[in-house]
Design a protein around this motif. Structure first.
Motif, PDB file in Angstrom:
ATOM      1  N   ASN A  25       0.850  -1.184   0.000  1.00  0.00           N
ATOM      2  CA  ASN A  25       0.000   0.000   0.000  1.00  0.00           C
ATOM      3  C   ASN A  25       0.892   1.242   0.000  1.00  0.00           C
ATOM      4  N   PHE A  26       0.382   2.320  -0.511  1.00  0.00           N
ATOM      5  CA  PHE A  26       1.095   3.596  -0.458  1.00  0.00           C
ATOM      6  C   PHE A  26       0.088   4.710  -0.315  1.00  0.00           C
ATOM      7  N   SER A  27       0.558   5.829   0.176  1.00  0.00           N
ATOM      8  CA  SER A  27      -0.238   7.045   0.318  1.00  0.00           C
ATOM      9  C   SER A  27       0.570   8.188  -0.267  1.00  0.00           C
ATOM     10  N   LEU A  28       0.080   8.740  -1.376  1.00  0.00           N
ATOM     11  CA  LEU A  28       0.759   9.851  -2.041  1.00  0.00           C
ATOM     12  C   LEU A  28      -0.260  10.931  -2.350  1.00  0.00           C
ATOM     13  N   LYS A  29       0.217  12.143  -2.525  1.00  0.00           N
ATOM     14  CA  LYS A  29      -0.684  13.243  -2.862  1.00  0.00           C
ATOM     15  C   LYS A  29      -0.811  13.404  -4.367  1.00  0.00           C
ATOM     16  N   ASN A  30      -2.031  13.795  -4.770  1.00  0.00           N
ATOM     17  CA  ASN A  30      -2.281  14.097  -6.176  1.00  0.00           C
ATOM     18  C   ASN A  30      -2.122  15.606  -6.406  1.00  0.00           C
ATOM     19  N   LEU A  31      -2.485  16.065  -7.576  1.00  0.00           N
ATOM     20  CA  LEU A  31      -2.292  17.474  -7.912  1.00  0.00           C
ATOM     21  C   LEU A  31      -3.236  18.405  -7.160  1.00  0.00           C
ATOM     22  N   ASN A  32      -4.264  17.844  -6.508  1.00  0.00           N
ATOM     23  CA  ASN A  32      -5.172  18.647  -5.687  1.00  0.00           C
ATOM     24  C   ASN A  32      -4.802  18.580  -4.206  1.00  0.00           C
ATOM     25  N   ASP A  33      -3.618  18.036  -3.919  1.00  0.00           N
ATOM     26  CA  ASP A  33      -3.134  17.848  -2.546  1.00  0.00           C
ATOM     27  C   ASP A  33      -4.006  16.900  -1.733  1.00  0.00           C
ATOM     28  N   GLU A  34      -4.750  16.028  -2.417  1.00  0.00           N
ATOM     29  CA  GLU A  34      -5.526  14.996  -1.743  1.00  0.00           C
ATOM     30  C   GLU A  34      -4.649  13.758  -1.604  1.00  0.00           C
ATOM     31  N   VAL A  35      -4.727  13.107  -0.454  1.00  0.00           N
ATOM     32  CA  VAL A  35      -3.965  11.880  -0.246  1.00  0.00           C
ATOM     33  C   VAL A  35      -4.696  10.734  -0.937  1.00  0.00           C
ATOM     34  N   VAL A  36      -3.967  10.004  -1.767  1.00  0.00           N
ATOM     35  CA  VAL A  36      -4.509   8.854  -2.484  1.00  0.00           C
ATOM     36  C   VAL A  36      -3.811   7.609  -1.945  1.00  0.00           C
ATOM     37  N   ASN A  37      -4.613   6.642  -1.487  1.00  0.00           N
ATOM     38  CA  ASN A  37      -4.093   5.376  -0.983  1.00  0.00           C
ATOM     39  C   ASN A  37      -4.420   4.275  -1.983  1.00  0.00           C
ATOM     40  N   LEU A  38      -3.473   3.417  -2.248  1.00  0.00           N
ATOM     41  CA  LEU A  38      -3.742   2.291  -3.146  1.00  0.00           C
ATOM     42  C   LEU A  38      -4.927   1.475  -2.637  1.00  0.00           C
ATOM     43  N   SER A  39      -5.034   1.320  -1.332  1.00  0.00           N
ATOM     44  CA  SER A  39      -6.104   0.495  -0.761  1.00  0.00           C
ATOM     45  C   SER A  39      -7.504   1.007  -1.104  1.00  0.00           C
ATOM     46  N   GLU A  40      -7.628   2.276  -1.507  1.00  0.00           N
ATOM     47  CA  GLU A  40      -8.919   2.830  -1.900  1.00  0.00           C
ATOM     48  C   GLU A  40      -9.489   2.156  -3.149  1.00  0.00           C
ATOM     49  N   PHE A  41      -8.629   1.498  -3.918  1.00  0.00           N
ATOM     50  CA  PHE A  41      -9.050   0.944  -5.198  1.00  0.00           C
ATOM     51  C   PHE A  41      -9.302  -0.550  -5.150  1.00  0.00           C
ATOM     52  N   THR A  42      -9.360  -1.124  -3.956  1.00  0.00           N
ATOM     53  CA  THR A  42      -9.692  -2.542  -3.837  1.00  0.00           C
ATOM     54  C   THR A  42     -11.025  -2.778  -4.549  1.00  0.00           C
ATOM     55  N   GLY A  43     -11.056  -3.802  -5.369  1.00  0.00           N
ATOM     56  CA  GLY A  43     -12.242  -4.089  -6.175  1.00  0.00           C
ATOM     57  C   GLY A  43     -12.136  -3.578  -7.598  1.00  0.00           C
ATOM     58  N   THR A  44     -11.090  -2.784  -7.861  1.00  0.00           N
ATOM     59  CA  THR A  44     -10.845  -2.235  -9.199  1.00  0.00           C
ATOM     60  C   THR A  44      -9.395  -2.509  -9.584  1.00  0.00           C
ATOM     61  N   ASP A 132      -4.522  -6.464  -9.459  1.00  0.00           N
ATOM     62  CA  ASP A 132      -5.882  -6.946  -9.702  1.00  0.00           C
ATOM     63  C   ASP A 132      -6.866  -6.430  -8.656  1.00  0.00           C
ATOM     64  N   LYS A 133      -8.120  -6.841  -8.789  1.00  0.00           N
ATOM     65  CA  LYS A 133      -9.196  -6.375  -7.903  1.00  0.00           C
ATOM     66  C   LYS A 133      -8.939  -6.700  -6.437  1.00  0.00           C
ATOM     67  N   ASP A 134      -8.171  -7.775  -6.197  1.00  0.00           N
ATOM     68  CA  ASP A 134      -7.885  -8.212  -4.833  1.00  0.00           C
ATOM     69  C   ASP A 134      -6.620  -7.586  -4.264  1.00  0.00           C
ATOM     70  N   GLY A 135      -5.978  -6.725  -5.048  1.00  0.00           N
ATOM     71  CA  GLY A 135      -4.772  -6.056  -4.559  1.00  0.00           C
ATOM     72  C   GLY A 135      -3.482  -6.807  -4.791  1.00  0.00           C
ATOM     73  N   LYS A 136      -3.529  -7.849  -5.627  1.00  0.00           N
ATOM     74  CA  LYS A 136      -2.313  -8.614  -5.928  1.00  0.00           C
ATOM     75  C   LYS A 136      -1.694  -8.129  -7.235  1.00  0.00           C
ATOM     76  N   ILE A 137      -0.382  -8.147  -7.277  1.00  0.00           N
ATOM     77  CA  ILE A 137       0.338  -7.759  -8.485  1.00  0.00           C
ATOM     78  C   ILE A 137       0.220  -8.890  -9.501  1.00  0.00           C
ATOM     79  N   VAL A 138      -0.307  -8.578 -10.687  1.00  0.00           N
ATOM     80  CA  VAL A 138      -0.449  -9.588 -11.734  1.00  0.00           C
ATOM     81  C   VAL A 138       0.520  -9.334 -12.891  1.00  0.00           C
ATOM     82  N   TYR A 139       1.140  -8.156 -12.899  1.00  0.00           N
ATOM     83  CA  TYR A 139       2.105  -7.828 -13.953  1.00  0.00           C
ATOM     84  C   TYR A 139       3.067  -6.787 -13.412  1.00  0.00           C
ATOM     85  N   GLU A 140       4.336  -6.996 -13.748  1.00  0.00           N
ATOM     86  CA  GLU A 140       5.377  -6.054 -13.344  1.00  0.00           C
ATOM     87  C   GLU A 140       6.402  -5.985 -14.458  1.00  0.00           C
TER      88      GLU A 140
END
Length: 163
Positions: A25-44, A132-140
């Motif tokens: 997981n990571f937490s980084l800021k976007n261009l609007n200074d909002e914190v984006v966490n990878l975990s927010e995208f579970t299911g996508t 993937d949707k479950d948060g696993k790396i399927v390609y690197e």
């Protein structure tokens, strides 16, 4: 890991997560200074495009290509990460008309978690991760030559298959 920049060897420090494992997981800021966490995208599924410097030709081409694909591929979240500053990224996006999610890793937390920092350059290595949707790396794919474009087709195919 050793990669090259225009034929000159440079070392990436750290260990890259492997295909099949849960993506760090990571937490980084976007261009609007909002914190984006990878975990927010579970299911996508998520395609993460990592570029060394948004203001260089190959990084620009890579980011514009994935921006175009993001508009066409439904059901996949596209993210670009660089360690450029927010202002550098915002200026580049405004000049190029890019509107995809761009995150800045100015503190190096993503680079450390994904083993992509190149101390000799002070930049991240070029790479693509598909999660993937479950948060696993399927390609690197970590580019062996930083000055060359990545394999867009394979990365896109993997992202579409992860939907």
């Amino acid at each position: 890991m050793i990669v090259t920049k225009k034929g000159e060897e440079v070392e990436i420090i750290g260990t890259q997560p492997e295909v099949g494992v849960k993506a760090p997981n990571f937490s980084l800021k976007n261009l609007n200074d909002e914190v984006v966490n990878l975990s927010e995208f579970t299911g996508t599924p998520v395609l993460i495009s990592v570029v060394p410097d948004i203001d260089t030709r190959i990084c620009s081409l890579q980011t514009k290509r994935f921006n175009e694909e993001a508009a066409k591929v439904e059901g996949v979240k596209f993210i670009t990460i660089s360690n450029n500053t927010k202002d550098e990224q915002a200026n580049w996006c405004a000049a190029e008309g890019v509107d995809m999610e761009i995150l800045h890793d100015t503190e190096g937390t993503f680079g450390e978690a994904y083993g992509l920092f190149i101390p000799a350059m002070g930049r991240l290595a070029r790479g693509i991760f598909v999660i993937d949707k479950d948060g696993k790396i399927v390609y690197e794919a970590i580019s062996k030559e930083i000055a060359e474009e990545p394999d867009y087709g394979t990365a896109l195919d993997q992202a579409k298959a992860a939907r």
